[in-house]
Design an enzyme around this catalytic site. Sequence first.
Site, short mmCIF file in Angstrom:
data_model
loop_
_atom_site.label_atom_id
_atom_site.label_comp_id
_atom_site.label_asym_id
_atom_site.label_seq_id
_atom_site.Cartn_x
_atom_site.Cartn_y
_atom_site.Cartn_z
N HIS A 132 61.96 14.39 16.35
CA HIS A 132 62.95 13.53 17.00
C HIS A 132 62.30 12.63 18.06
CE1 HIS A 132 66.68 12.03 18.41
NE2 HIS A 132 66.73 12.74 19.50
N CYS A 133 60.97 12.75 18.25
CA CYS A 133 60.37 12.01 19.37
C CYS A 133 59.36 10.95 18.93
CB CYS A 133 59.67 12.99 20.31
SG CYS A 133 60.83 14.11 21.07
N ILE A 134 58.21 11.41 18.42
CA ILE A 134 57.08 10.47 18.21
C ILE A 134 57.45 9.30 17.28
CG2 ILE A 134 54.60 10.30 17.71
CD1 ILE A 134 55.02 12.44 19.75
#
Length: 433
Positions: free
Chosen positions: A269-271
């Site tokens: 869900h981030c990078i």
Amino acid sequence: MSERILEKLESWTWSAGVVGLGYVGLPLVVTMARAGIDAAGFDVKPEVVGALSSGRSHIDDVTDEDLTEVAAHTRFTSRIEDLSGRDVLFICVPTPLAVGKQPDVSFIEKAARSIASVLRPGHLVILESTTYPGTTDDMLRPLLESSGLALDRDFLLAYSPERVDPGNAAFRTANIPRVVGGASPRSTEAAALVYRRFVEKVHPVSSARAAEMSKLLENTFRWVNIALVNELASVARAIGVDIWEVIEAAATKPFGYMPFSPGPGVGGHCIPLDPFYLQWAARVTGEGTRFIELAEWINSRMPQVVVGRVQEALNDHGKALRGSRVLVLGVAYKPNVRDFRESPALECIRNLTHWGADVSYADPHVPELRENGIDLRSKPVAPETFDAADVVLVLCDHDAVDYQAVVARAPLVVDTRNALGRRGLKGVHVRSL
Ligand SMILES: NC(=O)c1ccc[n+]([C@@H]2O[C@H](COP(=O)([O-])OP(=O)(O)OC[C@H]3O[C@@H](n4cnc5c(N)ncnc54)[C@H](O)[C@@H]3O)[C@@H](O)[C@H]2O)c1
């Protein structure tokens, strides 16, 4: 009023409310409760609240035993009103991308409106969701002030990016240093006091914007470096050297180098999302982000590269991709977790299916894979499953897999993570990225 908030925080008698009980919010509730802080969690999903209230966790990093241990200091609710009496309110809701890779801050907006409905003088609100610089000052503050209360006069507001790394046993919420930046100097001071109570190291910065951008820098740094090493994996292959051996050798340098690993793409869900928040913010100011664009081009084509490797490997065995049984081993986006959001396995499975392969998967952490046209159940992670495939495609390096059995029983292996090499397992039928 802001004086009184600081006094309360200094006295260490404050209580907390957390909005959003996912990978970030739930560990936060548990960490605070362990430090003796009364923490209430609010989520819009009744099933999440129901499960947590009965002591069942839906997050890898929080066990049912953890919930039992902190039960005396926690409660979970579907009513935002239950957070009104709390002193510090944290926002930990998702920040996905909308169409065209635009930031979608609608979850923050909804959470802010809910908080505004129960905001009272004395509250400190802290946003932890990853977002573009300016969200706290330009979006969150006006939404909270729509309640009729004012920053500094009535409430305080700060941003502190969550840096949790799911599945990482060494670094957890309590020992990952915290960056905090307030919408006002008082807010920074207050937020720093809050985190000092349950986090080992706190690093205040001069503004919420600086804190917001620091998180985007961290993840963009990873996004760009992963792209570099993905590109170099192809170069190494063309030159005829093993990229993993090259990375291991370079990593012996004790300064000025940090190893990154190539792979089938970038998930979670981030990078894969955060660089686009930075890109958007840059565009608004008229600045360019060519590194981010180039990295996207490289990282997003990795699933196609993987399909090419599978095709080549099958071809060498006299088989076509169409009709071949491809077993994807590991579909989570990183080792030892059940999270498959944005996992490159999804794109690989779609591409392989598009080319006519008979695709199945095995993952000890993901029993079912349902997402955008994919509807599969995990095969047993067992030697018979490896036997039955024409090729085993390793996309995630979970510890719970018996790789000895993979190398012994699979007729052909394409290993995109060096899962076998890392364990000293070799074979003429094992191909790398
Ligand atoms: N997952 C990670 O590893 C990680 C690491 C660092 C930062 N972050 C950031 O933290 C934020 C949260 O991510 P996450 O992985 O915890 O998301 P998640 O999807 O696991 O959890 C978010 C929770 O918020 C709830 N929610 C949504 N809207 C709500 C609302 N208006 N009110 C109350 N609850 C609401 C959802 O039902 C869900 O349970 C994101 O901005 C993410 O980029 C995530």
